[in-house]
Motif scaffolding. Sequence first.
Motif, PDB file in Angstrom:
ATOM      1  N   THR A 183       0.808  -1.209   0.000  1.00  0.00           N
ATOM      2  CA  THR A 183       0.000   0.000   0.000  1.00  0.00           C
ATOM      3  C   THR A 183       0.850   1.271   0.000  1.00  0.00           C
ATOM      4  O   THR A 183       2.043   1.252   0.342  1.00  0.00           O
ATOM      5  CB  THR A 183      -0.948   0.000   1.209  1.00  0.00           C
ATOM      6  OG1 THR A 183      -1.926   1.031   1.035  1.00  0.00           O
ATOM      7  CG2 THR A 183      -0.209   0.227   2.513  1.00  0.00           C
ATOM      8  N   ALA A 184       0.189   2.375  -0.343  1.00  0.00           N
ATOM      9  CA  ALA A 184       0.846   3.680  -0.395  1.00  0.00           C
ATOM     10  C   ALA A 184       0.600   4.507   0.860  1.00  0.00           C
ATOM     11  O   ALA A 184       0.875   5.712   0.858  1.00  0.00           O
ATOM     12  CB  ALA A 184       0.349   4.443  -1.627  1.00  0.00           C
ATOM     13  N   ILE A 185       0.109   3.898   1.933  1.00  0.00           N
ATOM     14  CA  ILE A 185      -0.092   4.618   3.184  1.00  0.00           C
ATOM     15  C   ILE A 185       1.277   5.015   3.730  1.00  0.00           C
ATOM     16  O   ILE A 185       2.075   4.161   4.129  1.00  0.00           O
ATOM     17  CB  ILE A 185      -0.841   3.756   4.214  1.00  0.00           C
ATOM     18  CG1 ILE A 185      -2.203   3.325   3.661  1.00  0.00           C
ATOM     19  CG2 ILE A 185      -1.007   4.516   5.529  1.00  0.00           C
ATOM     20  CD1 ILE A 185      -2.912   2.293   4.535  1.00  0.00           C
ATOM     21  N   VAL A 186       1.560   6.299   3.744  1.00  0.00           N
ATOM     22  CA  VAL A 186       2.898   6.801   4.056  1.00  0.00           C
ATOM     23  C   VAL A 186       3.390   6.322   5.421  1.00  0.00           C
ATOM     24  O   VAL A 186       4.552   5.926   5.573  1.00  0.00           O
ATOM     25  CB  VAL A 186       2.908   8.345   3.965  1.00  0.00           C
ATOM     26  CG1 VAL A 186       4.157   8.916   4.597  1.00  0.00           C
ATOM     27  CG2 VAL A 186       2.790   8.790   2.504  1.00  0.00           C
ATOM     28  N   ALA A 187       2.514   6.330   6.413  1.00  0.00           N
ATOM     29  CA  ALA A 187       2.926   5.980   7.774  1.00  0.00           C
ATOM     30  C   ALA A 187       3.372   4.525   7.898  1.00  0.00           C
ATOM     31  O   ALA A 187       4.072   4.173   8.847  1.00  0.00           O
ATOM     32  CB  ALA A 187       1.787   6.241   8.753  1.00  0.00           C
ATOM     33  N   THR A 188       3.002   3.676   6.952  1.00  0.00           N
ATOM     34  CA  THR A 188       3.353   2.258   7.020  1.00  0.00           C
ATOM     35  C   THR A 188       4.631   1.921   6.254  1.00  0.00           C
ATOM     36  O   THR A 188       5.088   0.776   6.296  1.00  0.00           O
ATOM     37  CB  THR A 188       2.209   1.384   6.472  1.00  0.00           C
ATOM     38  OG1 THR A 188       2.071   1.604   5.050  1.00  0.00           O
ATOM     39  CG2 THR A 188       0.899   1.692   7.169  1.00  0.00           C
ATOM     40  N   LEU A 189       5.184   2.892   5.549  1.00  0.00           N
ATOM     41  CA  LEU A 189       6.372   2.665   4.729  1.00  0.00           C
ATOM     42  C   LEU A 189       7.645   3.064   5.474  1.00  0.00           C
ATOM     43  O   LEU A 189       7.653   4.040   6.230  1.00  0.00           O
ATOM     44  CB  LEU A 189       6.286   3.477   3.434  1.00  0.00           C
ATOM     45  CG  LEU A 189       5.230   3.048   2.418  1.00  0.00           C
ATOM     46  CD1 LEU A 189       5.023   4.147   1.382  1.00  0.00           C
ATOM     47  CD2 LEU A 189       5.619   1.733   1.742  1.00  0.00           C
ATOM     48  N   LYS A 190       8.717   2.338   5.238  1.00  0.00           N
ATOM     49  CA  LYS A 190      10.012   2.711   5.818  1.00  0.00           C
ATOM     50  C   LYS A 190      10.475   4.048   5.266  1.00  0.00           C
ATOM     51  O   LYS A 190      11.041   4.878   5.984  1.00  0.00           O
ATOM     52  CB  LYS A 190      11.047   1.625   5.516  1.00  0.00           C
ATOM     53  CG  LYS A 190      12.409   1.872   6.149  1.00  0.00           C
ATOM     54  CD  LYS A 190      13.356   0.719   5.866  1.00  0.00           C
ATOM     55  CE  LYS A 190      14.738   0.973   6.483  1.00  0.00           C
ATOM     56  NZ  LYS A 190      15.665  -0.154   6.192  1.00  0.00           N
ATOM     57  N   GLU A 191      10.240   4.276   3.993  1.00  0.00           N
ATOM     58  CA  GLU A 191      10.556   5.553   3.345  1.00  0.00           C
ATOM     59  C   GLU A 191       9.322   6.023   2.597  1.00  0.00           C
ATOM     60  O   GLU A 191       8.713   5.251   1.852  1.00  0.00           O
ATOM     61  CB  GLU A 191      11.725   5.369   2.372  1.00  0.00           C
ATOM     62  CG  GLU A 191      12.137   6.645   1.672  1.00  0.00           C
ATOM     63  CD  GLU A 191      13.279   6.424   0.687  1.00  0.00           C
ATOM     64  OE1 GLU A 191      13.361   7.174  -0.309  1.00  0.00           O
ATOM     65  OE2 GLU A 191      14.081   5.500   0.915  1.00  0.00           O
ATOM     66  N   ALA A 192       8.930   7.275   2.796  1.00  0.00           N
ATOM     67  CA  ALA A 192       7.684   7.804   2.239  1.00  0.00           C
ATOM     68  C   ALA A 192       7.850   8.199   0.773  1.00  0.00           C
ATOM     69  O   ALA A 192       7.669   9.351   0.387  1.00  0.00           O
ATOM     70  CB  ALA A 192       7.210   8.997   3.056  1.00  0.00           C
ATOM     71  N   SER A 193       8.204   7.218  -0.043  1.00  0.00           N
ATOM     72  CA  SER A 193       8.473   7.479  -1.456  1.00  0.00           C
ATOM     73  C   SER A 193       8.221   6.206  -2.245  1.00  0.00           C
ATOM     74  O   SER A 193       7.968   5.132  -1.678  1.00  0.00           O
ATOM     75  CB  SER A 193       9.929   7.908  -1.649  1.00  0.00           C
ATOM     76  OG  SER A 193      10.803   6.817  -1.367  1.00  0.00           O
ATOM     77  N   ILE A 194       8.330   6.328  -3.548  1.00  0.00           N
ATOM     78  CA  ILE A 194       8.182   5.154  -4.397  1.00  0.00           C
ATOM     79  C   ILE A 194       9.254   4.120  -4.070  1.00  0.00           C
ATOM     80  O   ILE A 194       9.023   2.911  -4.192  1.00  0.00           O
ATOM     81  CB  ILE A 194       8.210   5.551  -5.891  1.00  0.00           C
ATOM     82  CG1 ILE A 194       7.760   4.370  -6.771  1.00  0.00           C
ATOM     83  CG2 ILE A 194       9.582   6.057  -6.298  1.00  0.00           C
ATOM     84  CD1 ILE A 194       7.543   4.753  -8.222  1.00  0.00           C
ATOM     85  N   SER A 195      10.404   4.564  -3.589  1.00  0.00           N
ATOM     86  CA  SER A 195      11.453   3.631  -3.159  1.00  0.00           C
ATOM     87  C   SER A 195      10.996   2.790  -1.975  1.00  0.00           C
ATOM     88  O   SER A 195      11.348   1.603  -1.871  1.00  0.00           O
ATOM     89  CB  SER A 195      12.726   4.398  -2.790  1.00  0.00           C
ATOM     90  OG  SER A 195      13.257   5.073  -3.909  1.00  0.00           O
ATOM     91  N   GLY A 196      10.205   3.388  -1.080  1.00  0.00           N
ATOM     92  CA  GLY A 196       9.668   2.639   0.038  1.00  0.00           C
ATOM     93  C   GLY A 196       8.706   1.554  -0.417  1.00  0.00           C
ATOM     94  O   GLY A 196       8.684   0.450   0.153  1.00  0.00           O
ATOM     95  N   ALA A 223       0.250  11.022  -0.414  1.00  0.00           N
ATOM     96  CA  ALA A 223       0.804   9.918  -1.194  1.00  0.00           C
ATOM     97  C   ALA A 223       2.331   9.960  -1.143  1.00  0.00           C
ATOM     98  O   ALA A 223       2.929  11.023  -0.951  1.00  0.00           O
ATOM     99  CB  ALA A 223       0.333  10.007  -2.642  1.00  0.00           C
ATOM    100  N   PRO A 224       2.993   8.814  -1.298  1.00  0.00           N
ATOM    101  CA  PRO A 224       4.460   8.790  -1.293  1.00  0.00           C
ATOM    102  C   PRO A 224       5.054   9.612  -2.429  1.00  0.00           C
ATOM    103  O   PRO A 224       4.474   9.689  -3.521  1.00  0.00           O
ATOM    104  CB  PRO A 224       4.784   7.296  -1.475  1.00  0.00           C
ATOM    105  CG  PRO A 224       3.542   6.580  -1.062  1.00  0.00           C
ATOM    106  CD  PRO A 224       2.409   7.467  -1.444  1.00  0.00           C
ATOM    107  N   LYS A 225       6.186  10.224  -2.184  1.00  0.00           N
ATOM    108  CA  LYS A 225       6.877  11.006  -3.206  1.00  0.00           C
ATOM    109  C   LYS A 225       7.224  10.107  -4.388  1.00  0.00           C
ATOM    110  O   LYS A 225       7.795   9.036  -4.225  1.00  0.00           O
ATOM    111  CB  LYS A 225       8.151  11.623  -2.626  1.00  0.00           C
ATOM    112  CG  LYS A 225       8.882  12.542  -3.588  1.00  0.00           C
ATOM    113  CD  LYS A 225      10.098  13.176  -2.936  1.00  0.00           C
ATOM    114  CE  LYS A 225      10.826  14.106  -3.906  1.00  0.00           C
ATOM    115  NZ  LYS A 225      12.016  14.730  -3.269  1.00  0.00           N
ATOM    116  N   GLY A 226       6.878  10.552  -5.575  1.00  0.00           N
ATOM    117  CA  GLY A 226       7.143   9.772  -6.777  1.00  0.00           C
ATOM    118  C   GLY A 226       6.058   8.762  -7.097  1.00  0.00           C
ATOM    119  O   GLY A 226       6.106   8.097  -8.132  1.00  0.00           O
ATOM    120  N   PHE A 227       5.085   8.648  -6.181  1.00  0.00           N
ATOM    121  CA  PHE A 227       3.960   7.716  -6.403  1.00  0.00           C
ATOM    122  C   PHE A 227       2.672   8.435  -6.022  1.00  0.00           C
ATOM    123  O   PHE A 227       1.879   7.981  -5.228  1.00  0.00           O
ATOM    124  CB  PHE A 227       4.154   6.451  -5.562  1.00  0.00           C
ATOM    125  CG  PHE A 227       3.317   5.274  -6.006  1.00  0.00           C
ATOM    126  CD1 PHE A 227       3.608   4.596  -7.174  1.00  0.00           C
ATOM    127  CD2 PHE A 227       2.245   4.851  -5.236  1.00  0.00           C
ATOM    128  CE1 PHE A 227       2.840   3.513  -7.577  1.00  0.00           C
ATOM    129  CE2 PHE A 227       1.463   3.760  -5.626  1.00  0.00           C
ATOM    130  CZ  PHE A 227       1.765   3.093  -6.803  1.00  0.00           C
TER     131      PHE A 227
END
Length: 314
Positions: free
Chosen positions: A234-247, A276-280
């Motif tokens: 998912t693209a939920i920023v808080a759940t990603l290690k990095e808030a980007s398409i790389s995450g 939304a994550p940066k780049g996504f």
Amino acid sequence: MEVKMKLIDLHEDLAYSNQQGIDVIEGDRQSSIRMLKEFDSLVFASIFPHVDTLDERSEGLTALYGNPTRSTNFSIELFLDQVKFYYYLERKNLVKIVRSANDLEKEGVKLLLSLEGADVLRDYSDIYLLKELHVLNLGLTWNYDNKFASSCMSKKDYGLTSEGEELVRLANKLGIIIDLAHAGKRTVLDVTSTSKKPVIDSHTNFTRLKQHRRNLDDEEIEAIVKTKGVIGITAIVATLKEASISGIVESIKYLGESFGWDYVAIGTDFLGIGEAPKGFENILKVKELTKAIEGHEEEVLWKNAFRVIKENIS
């Protein structure tokens, strides 16, 4: 004739966002029917029948997601309104609602109706009504416990109740997919040992990369994999290690390389997230995502989820 990229997105909040005044037909915010037409797309179209409230629960949700987040009570009226909206889109020839496996190969934007949280069901037999309405994906919980199962926010993770077990068995019988997004760990383990069909977690990430109550740990991942199900990154920023398409790529590769590429899918949660994550930033960025997962793009974007849908619905 141009061959469009195939895409299955396991979670988008089209109807809820429409109720918030967002243009989900021609709009440019995260996703819309216009953007989805760029793909040969099938979207799990969420029905989120909850009423926004401000109370202590909303404070807990804000702490969970890192930005102001709604607290809600469920509403059968909103459930009906959102179902009606999806059928309106079909009457306008903008989408095709999936009623059976025969609809999966049809051209255009296809919507598989998905109920986020079983709170509106009075008892497990109400699932017969979902089947009649062609709601073919059922999330057992949102962020609150209910009579069927405990959620990821549960203070006492009691798992699947006896009525929840009946709900899962009947869903298997009727050809309705069971979705473990927002479920508590005990619920995940109980459902995966009860279900005779592949299950999904439509939109999540992983505690190995980012500690978050919405994320799955390795034991939960393994349990879903054993059912031959899929997990939607998912693209939920808080759940990603990095808030980007790389995450997002990192989550995809973690699941694919550690547990097998047959179990990786996409569940953006677009139109249900504030950031939304940066780049996504929108669904069109999936085309950029394919460059980072070259060699596995067909599995991740379409093939795996398609298999699970086919194995569940009739």
